[in-house]
Design an enzyme around this catalytic site. Structure first.
Site, short mmCIF file in Angstrom:
data_model
loop_
_atom_site.label_atom_id
_atom_site.label_comp_id
_atom_site.label_asym_id
_atom_site.label_seq_id
_atom_site.Cartn_x
_atom_site.Cartn_y
_atom_site.Cartn_z
NE ARG A 17 53.41 -9.84 -32.69
CZ ARG A 17 52.32 -9.99 -33.43
NH1 ARG A 17 51.56 -8.94 -33.69
NH2 ARG A 17 51.99 -11.16 -33.92
CB CYS A 48 43.21 -8.63 -32.62
SG CYS A 48 44.81 -8.25 -31.87
CD1 TRP A 81 43.25 -2.80 -36.86
CD2 TRP A 81 41.72 -4.35 -37.36
NE1 TRP A 81 43.78 -4.04 -36.54
CE2 TRP A 81 42.86 -5.00 -36.84
CE3 TRP A 81 40.62 -5.12 -37.75
CZ2 TRP A 81 42.94 -6.38 -36.69
CZ3 TRP A 81 40.69 -6.50 -37.60
CH2 TRP A 81 41.84 -7.11 -37.08
NE ARG A 155 50.87 -3.79 -39.30
CZ ARG A 155 50.45 -4.65 -38.39
NH1 ARG A 155 51.17 -4.87 -37.30
NH2 ARG A 155 49.32 -5.29 -38.56
CG PHE A 156 46.85 2.91 -38.49
CD1 PHE A 156 47.39 4.06 -37.93
CD2 PHE A 156 46.84 2.77 -39.87
CE1 PHE A 156 47.91 5.07 -38.73
CE2 PHE A 156 47.36 3.77 -40.68
CZ PHE A 156 47.89 4.92 -40.12
CB THR A 157 48.32 -2.23 -33.58
OG1 THR A 157 48.78 -1.29 -32.59
CG2 THR A 157 49.43 -2.45 -34.60
CD GLU A 173 52.52 -4.43 -25.48
OE1 GLU A 173 52.05 -5.54 -25.15
OE2 GLU A 173 53.05 -4.21 -26.59
CB SER A 174 47.53 -6.30 -25.50
OG SER A 174 48.61 -7.21 -25.72
CE1 TYR A 224 49.08 -12.68 -36.19
CE2 TYR A 224 49.12 -13.86 -34.09
CZ TYR A 224 48.45 -13.08 -35.02
OH TYR A 224 47.15 -12.72 -34.80
#
Length: 367
Positions: A17, A48, A81, A155-157, A173-174, A224
């Site tokens: 990841r 997500c 997205w 990447r576009f997260t 960052e969640s 994942y």
């Protein structure tokens, strides 16, 4: 890398990841990012699991009128997205920044997703497939990343926590975003009708961190690593690891449930079923998005099919249903349609025909 449908795999076929790039915080002592109402905006995908945890925290902390939300389309194409087209939806009420409980026209979240045969990948159902980008009318999440950093090349997260004042990303960052929301910096602006809850009590923080560590590695990210494995050997190792740790969770919850039954009786014990001390904490919050997706998508799409949760893990399933049915913030942020359509339509290497299974029905069992 601009193709958000790609994932990074090592030579042995293992999934790795990407590390988040924007890692700032919000506090009254911060030189730039200070707490304020309507200054910050959250960009999420309902599909997500990482973004889902931020939506739940935002609701639990009474911040739905403090921090706005825009929701990307469930389909992640080769450019990443995207939002609903602004030009087509500007006059529909969708352009409002304050509609609905999450700051947008309500996206239906129900225990059934229904048939999807008539839904195209480019569907633009207002308030159902996603929302417009409310602040700049951008077409894609990538536009926000380039606005924050023109040289961005990863990447576009999602999620993205955005500052409308300085027009940049505070954090993507969640795990850190949910701690910002929980920290109390927005309490003076929060909905006073929402019961005060601390998801990270100081006395439980070491135990929460310990649970989060193995849950993240072996369950949240484990599904994942299983689904994106590119060799049989790696897949078998990862899927076995996922189920070994699900069994560890099952045992924890069985102990907690038995204790609650002895104190409160069976009828009340379910509402006390959490990972720690009979109270909702960040550990429950971070586990929930993975478990609620397990039977609807991970069993078939990521080949995590040694068992379903509902058939193989009685206590985890009871814990899941307690959160979903008894705590509004979990149920009202869970869109099974987005979840199922995203995974089955956005990973052509795994599901090249893009067929979305109808089951399980219901996606979550009644309590």
């Amino acid at each position: 890398m601009t193709d958000s449908t790609k994932w990074a795999n090592t030579e042995d076929g293992s999934f790795k990841r990407q590390v988040s790039s924007f890692r700032d915080t919000i506090s009254s002592s911060h030189a730039i990012f200070k707490p304020a109402k309507n200054r910050y905006w959250l960009y999420v995908s309902l599909a997500c699991p990482w973004a889902h945890r931020t939506l739940i925290t935002r609701a639990l902390k009474g911040l739905t009128s403090v921090i706005g939300v825009s929701v990307v389309h469930w389909n992640m194409d080769t450019k990443g997205w995207r939002f609903l087209p602004y030009e087509e939806n500007a006059g529909s009420g969708e352009s409002s920044k304050s509609n609905g409980p999450f700051g947008y026209t309500g996206i239906p979240c129900s225990p059934n997703s229904g048939p999807t045969a008539g839904i195209a990948n480019d569907s633009t159902r207002v308030g159902v497939d996603g929302t417009i980008e409310h602040n700049y009318h951008y077409k894609r999440i990538s536009d926000l990343y380039y606005k924050a950093n023109p040289d961005y090349n990863a990447r576009f997260t999602v999620p993205v926590l955005w500052d409308l004042e300085t027009e940049t990303i505070v954090n993507n960052e969640s795990s850190e975003i949910i701690r910002i929301f929980n920290s109390g910096v927005f309490d003076e602006f929060a909905d006073q009708q929402v019961r005060r809850i601390d998801l990270l009590p100081k006395d439980l923080e070491p135990k929460i961190d310990e649970i989060n560590s193995w849950v993240y590695n072996s369950i949240n990210n484990g599904v994942y690593k299983t689904g994106f494995a590119e060799s049989q050997q790696v897949y078998e190792k990862e899927v076995v690891n996922v189920f070994e740790h699900l069994q560890k969770l099952e045992h924890m919850l069985q102990v907690n449930y038995d204790s609650a039954v002895s104190k409160y009786g069976e009828k009340e014990a379910v509402s006390k079923l959490f990972l720690l001390n009979e109270q909702l904490t960040e550990a429950d919050l971070r586990l929930y998005p993975t478990i609620v997706r397990f039977d609807p998508v991970y069993v078939q799409h990521f080949k995590c099919n040694l068992s379903t949760i509902r058939d193989g893990f009685k206590m985890i399933d009871l814990w899941l249903r307690n959160l979903y049915w008894n705590i509004d913030a979990f149920r009202e942020t869970t869109s099974f349609e987005h979840i199922k359509l995203h995974y089955t339509r956005s990973h052509p290497r795994i599901n090249p025909l893009g067929i979305t299974p109808l089951g399980p029905i219901p996606a979550i069992l009644p309590l």
